[in-house]
Design an enzyme around this catalytic site. Sequence first.
Site, PDB file in Angstrom:
ATOM      1  N   THR A  27     -17.829  43.694  63.383  1.00  0.00           N
ATOM      2  CA  THR A  27     -19.133  43.234  63.866  1.00  0.00           C
ATOM      3  C   THR A  27     -19.335  41.816  63.379  1.00  0.00           C
ATOM      4  O   THR A  27     -18.585  41.305  62.554  1.00  0.00           O
ATOM      5  CB  THR A  27     -20.282  44.111  63.318  1.00  0.00           C
ATOM      6  N   ALA A  56     -18.372  43.912  58.067  1.00  0.00           N
ATOM      7  CA  ALA A  56     -19.783  43.522  58.049  1.00  0.00           C
ATOM      8  C   ALA A  56     -19.857  42.117  57.460  1.00  0.00           C
ATOM      9  O   ALA A  56     -19.399  41.894  56.336  1.00  0.00           O
ATOM     10  CB  ALA A  56     -20.600  44.499  57.220  1.00  0.00           C
ATOM     11  N   VAL A  82     -15.938  43.390  53.835  1.00  0.00           N
ATOM     12  CA  VAL A  82     -16.899  42.285  53.860  1.00  0.00           C
ATOM     13  C   VAL A  82     -16.266  41.102  54.594  1.00  0.00           C
ATOM     14  O   VAL A  82     -15.138  40.704  54.292  1.00  0.00           O
ATOM     15  CB  VAL A  82     -17.308  41.872  52.436  1.00  0.00           C
ATOM     16  N   LYS A  83     -17.001  40.568  55.535  1.00  0.00           N
ATOM     17  CA  LYS A  83     -16.494  39.478  56.360  1.00  0.00           C
ATOM     18  C   LYS A  83     -17.071  38.158  55.859  1.00  0.00           C
ATOM     19  O   LYS A  83     -18.295  38.004  55.758  1.00  0.00           O
ATOM     20  CB  LYS A  83     -16.909  39.728  57.817  1.00  0.00           C
ATOM     21  N   VAL A  84     -16.186  37.218  55.524  1.00  0.00           N
ATOM     22  CA  VAL A  84     -16.618  35.914  55.024  1.00  0.00           C
ATOM     23  C   VAL A  84     -15.958  34.810  55.854  1.00  0.00           C
ATOM     24  O   VAL A  84     -14.855  34.999  56.375  1.00  0.00           O
ATOM     25  CB  VAL A  84     -16.265  35.724  53.532  1.00  0.00           C
TER      26      VAL A  84
END
Length: 217
Positions: A27, A56, A82-84
């Site tokens: 997402t 996310a 975790v998306k960075v």
Amino acid sequence: MKFFVDTAEIDDIRELQETGMLDGVTTNPSLVAKSGRDFKEVIAEICKVVDGPVSAEVAATDHETMLKEGQLLAKIADNIAVKVPLTVDGLKTCRKLRADGIMVNVTLCFSANQALLAAKAGATFISPFIGRLDDINLPGMDLIADIRTIYDNYAYATEILAASIRTMNHVSEAALAGADVATIPPAIIRKMYDHPLTDKGLAAFVKDWKSTGQSIL
């Protein structure tokens, strides 16, 4: 190749999960905004539907806030990635989160050099954006191949997650280039089943079977 679906629409995710071919979900803020729902609520619901990684994305751009957001997101479920963003602050955050055993998807990758940095930072996934490179007349698939070569040269464990997929050909080409994962919009996944010769052959089989007057049941 693993298949992730690129959406925040829970109905699409449930439908595709039932096929048994869905390995995860990605997402981003834009996709969640389209859903019109609370961000953390959406992510929690998705994590209950799929067993695989659910990406996310943090909203902050500075390291300190990204780290806090990432730690909070990781508490939603064990399968959160975790998306960075692929920035200096993003890579610093990636290293910190990975040290705590949290999966990290480093996104917005547009060069092999960026992918190399992400691997050195310990990223679980690197997300090269194929379609956006194609949009500016640069060969997005060449980037996948270059990253594959570099990662294989040094046995990096970071998985190549082909993103910004626009066509069915993008999926097969990414697989040929060595991507570990493709994150695909629901509409593209559904089109992958289709072929006119399959439809034609099935229609002929059905017609011939009916002519026998038999029943398997």
